[in-house]
Motif scaffolding. Structure first.
Motif, mmCIF file in Angstrom:
data_model
loop_
_atom_site.group_PDB
_atom_site.id
_atom_site.type_symbol
_atom_site.label_atom_id
_atom_site.label_comp_id
_atom_site.label_asym_id
_atom_site.label_seq_id
_atom_site.Cartn_x
_atom_site.Cartn_y
_atom_site.Cartn_z
ATOM 1 N N ALA A 1 0.719 -1.288 -0.075
ATOM 2 C CA ALA A 1 0.175 -0.072 -0.049
ATOM 3 C C ALA A 1 0.725 1.256 0.036
ATOM 4 O O ALA A 1 0.188 2.524 0.146
ATOM 5 C CB ALA A 1 -0.981 0.108 1.263
ATOM 6 N N GLY A 2 2.296 1.168 -0.152
ATOM 7 C CA GLY A 2 2.948 2.227 -0.048
ATOM 8 C C GLY A 2 3.317 2.725 1.117
ATOM 9 O O GLY A 2 3.983 3.914 1.289
ATOM 10 N N ILE A 3 3.187 2.049 2.432
ATOM 11 C CA ILE A 3 3.416 2.725 3.701
ATOM 12 C C ILE A 3 4.793 2.222 3.933
ATOM 13 O O ILE A 3 5.182 1.062 3.949
ATOM 14 C CB ILE A 3 2.658 1.871 4.649
ATOM 15 C CG1 ILE A 3 1.090 2.084 4.361
ATOM 16 C CG2 ILE A 3 3.038 2.553 6.048
ATOM 17 C CD1 ILE A 3 0.822 3.356 4.102
ATOM 18 N N PRO A 4 5.745 3.062 4.365
ATOM 19 C CA PRO A 4 7.154 2.505 4.810
ATOM 20 C C PRO A 4 6.980 1.821 6.068
ATOM 21 O O PRO A 4 6.567 1.973 6.925
ATOM 22 C CB PRO A 4 7.850 3.970 5.157
ATOM 23 C CG PRO A 4 6.971 5.135 4.540
ATOM 24 C CD PRO A 4 5.717 4.536 4.450
ATOM 25 N N THR A 5 7.860 0.804 5.755
ATOM 26 C CA THR A 5 7.749 -0.688 6.783
ATOM 27 C C THR A 5 9.210 -1.063 7.052
ATOM 28 O O THR A 5 9.946 -0.906 6.171
ATOM 29 C CB THR A 5 6.945 -1.625 6.147
ATOM 30 O OG1 THR A 5 7.691 -2.181 5.142
ATOM 31 C CG2 THR A 5 5.462 -1.059 5.956
ATOM 32 N N GLN A 6 9.299 -1.836 8.021
ATOM 33 C CA GLN A 6 10.521 -2.484 8.415
ATOM 34 C C GLN A 6 9.866 -3.792 9.221
ATOM 35 O O GLN A 6 8.831 -3.926 9.871
ATOM 36 C CB GLN A 6 11.541 -2.015 9.160
ATOM 37 C CG GLN A 6 11.050 -1.573 10.828
ATOM 38 C CD GLN A 6 12.145 -0.932 11.423
ATOM 39 O OE1 GLN A 6 13.333 -0.564 10.868
ATOM 40 N NE2 GLN A 6 12.144 -1.058 12.769
ATOM 41 N N ALA A 7 10.713 -4.711 9.176
ATOM 42 C CA ALA A 7 10.521 -6.102 10.058
ATOM 43 C C ALA A 7 11.498 -5.834 11.299
ATOM 44 O O ALA A 7 12.721 -5.550 11.050
ATOM 45 C CB ALA A 7 10.780 -7.406 9.570
ATOM 46 N N ALA A 8 11.062 -5.956 12.406
ATOM 47 C CA ALA A 8 11.943 -5.830 13.654
ATOM 48 C C ALA A 8 11.926 -7.250 14.360
ATOM 49 O O ALA A 8 11.208 -7.811 14.826
ATOM 50 C CB ALA A 8 10.979 -5.221 14.770
ATOM 51 N N THR B 1 14.904 -20.266 11.095
ATOM 52 C CA THR B 1 15.462 -21.011 10.191
ATOM 53 C C THR B 1 16.506 -20.162 9.256
ATOM 54 O O THR B 1 16.377 -18.997 9.213
ATOM 55 C CB THR B 1 14.647 -21.761 9.094
ATOM 56 O OG1 THR B 1 13.731 -20.548 8.441
ATOM 57 C CG2 THR B 1 13.202 -22.138 10.150
ATOM 58 N N ASP B 2 17.264 -21.216 8.441
ATOM 59 C CA ASP B 2 17.989 -20.452 7.313
ATOM 60 C C ASP B 2 17.325 -19.393 6.551
ATOM 61 O O ASP B 2 18.147 -18.637 5.906
ATOM 62 C CB ASP B 2 18.964 -21.333 6.710
ATOM 63 C CG ASP B 2 19.687 -22.225 7.738
ATOM 64 O OD1 ASP B 2 20.336 -21.560 8.715
ATOM 65 O OD2 ASP B 2 20.703 -23.320 7.363
ATOM 66 N N HIS B 3 16.260 -19.882 6.237
ATOM 67 C CA HIS B 3 15.529 -19.116 5.185
ATOM 68 C C HIS B 3 14.603 -17.720 5.508
ATOM 69 O O HIS B 3 14.094 -17.179 4.850
ATOM 70 C CB HIS B 3 14.489 -19.925 4.632
ATOM 71 C CG HIS B 3 14.828 -21.462 3.981
ATOM 72 N ND1 HIS B 3 15.736 -21.256 2.912
ATOM 73 C CD2 HIS B 3 14.887 -22.650 4.264
ATOM 74 C CE1 HIS B 3 16.155 -22.529 2.567
ATOM 75 N NE2 HIS B 3 15.569 -23.316 3.591
ATOM 76 N N LEU C 1 11.533 -12.523 4.791
ATOM 77 C CA LEU C 1 11.156 -11.097 5.328
ATOM 78 C C LEU C 1 11.372 -10.249 4.230
ATOM 79 O O LEU C 1 10.734 -9.216 4.121
ATOM 80 C CB LEU C 1 11.984 -10.816 6.430
ATOM 81 C CG LEU C 1 11.671 -11.269 7.903
ATOM 82 C CD1 LEU C 1 12.810 -10.718 8.881
ATOM 83 C CD2 LEU C 1 10.239 -11.217 8.285
ATOM 84 N N LYS C 2 12.167 -10.613 3.308
ATOM 85 C CA LYS C 2 12.487 -9.809 2.152
ATOM 86 C C LYS C 2 11.386 -9.701 1.190
ATOM 87 O O LYS C 2 11.242 -8.878 0.311
ATOM 88 C CB LYS C 2 13.780 -10.270 1.239
ATOM 89 C CG LYS C 2 14.285 -9.161 0.182
ATOM 90 C CD LYS C 2 14.826 -7.948 0.789
ATOM 91 C CE LYS C 2 15.304 -7.109 -0.400
ATOM 92 N NZ LYS C 2 14.468 -6.836 -1.368
#
Length: 274
Positions: A179-186, A194-196, A201-202
């Motif tokens: 939706a165009g909202i600036p985001t990040q995963a914390a 896991t290794d993946h 997250l990407k």
């Protein structure tokens, strides 16, 4: 778990900040207490929790908000200087009761009119997607940070069994980003994954912040240990994750996926974009 609810009408919502949140001018907590009751939450060791007889996670005080009164509060704050807000520092603004009470939405509607210089929204709840329209009003003045500590559900259940499912958080973060909202995963605190995990997250955001039980707990890991984090990791046979050097190893893994400039660490990861 049954959560005891009560209501109050605060004189103000904005609280001056410092310390870990020194990059902000105010914190904003629509609730006192948090029904998610995560075992590692540092608020368990703060007066707001210690002075209550009930266990953390079993009670929530709803702060009744008036839109116009908060607009006036924002105007007063802006007349004194910059207004950079961290929401929220000691509760989740989108815990379950928000679906009915809409305290956070009322506060956001006021901010859509009287815009702060910057708003950082920290949550682990998929309910946040309800307010995409409000976030779009703030354009580049906002960053939504979704806590996703792990991609292993058995780990989530060991540390935070009342928190929202991981798949729902990933879906919500993707919806916000789309939706165009600036985001990040914390990834905070960083729990066994896991290794993946970086690749997962990407797919839903372009920025990630890593934090651990040592930089993030304000006591070099002692507070987290007292809350049982190390014990839980031992039970999971993952005690090597309780290591202050682990974050640098995982940082390299995430940088290969996100690029160096898009991987932030601890306090810097919760600061406004510069």
């Amino acid at each position: 778990m049954k959560v005891k609810l009560s209501s109050k009408t605060p004189k103000s919502f904005l609280t001056k900040t410092g310390g870990f949140l020194k990059d902000y001018d105010y914190s904003l907590n629509p609730y006192t207490g948090c029904a998610f009751g995560c075992s590692y939450c540092y608020v368990r060791r703060l007066p707001v929790s210690l002075f209550r007889k009930e266990e953390w996670g079993t009670w929530v005080d709803v702060k009744k908000a008036g839109r116009e009164s908060f607009v006036r509060e924002l105007k007063r704050a802006k007349s004194r200087g910059p207004v950079r807000i961290f929401m929220s520092s000691s509760t989740d603004p989108y815990q379950g009761e928000e679906a009915k009470e809409e305290v956070t939405r009322v506060l956001l509607s006021a901010m859509a009119e009287e815009k702060p210089d910057f708003l950082f929204v920290q949550t682990r709840s998929p309910l946040i997607t309800r307010d995409i329209d409000m976030f779009q009003e703030l354009k580049t003045r906002i960053l939504v940070s979704m806590t996703i500590e792990t991609d292993r559900d058995e780990v989530r259940k060991a540390f935070a069994p009342s928190s929202p499912p991981l798949a729902a958080r990933l879906k919500a973060l993707k919806q916000l980003s789309s939706a165009g909202i600036p985001t990040q995963a914390a990834v905070a605190p960083m729990l066994p994954f896991t290794d993946h995990f970086p690749e997962k997250l990407k797919q839903v955001t372009d920025i990630v912040t890593l934090d651990d039980f040592f930089q993030g707990d304000g006591a070099g890991g002692r507070r987290s240990a007292s809350l049982g984090a190390h014990d839980i990791l031992i039970q999971l046979k993952e005690e090597d994750w309780f290591d202050p050097e682990r974050i640098e190893m995982e940082r390299t893994r995430f940088e290969r996926v996100f690029g160096k400039k898009n991987v932030r660490i601890s306090q810097n990861g919760f600061a406004p974009f510069r």
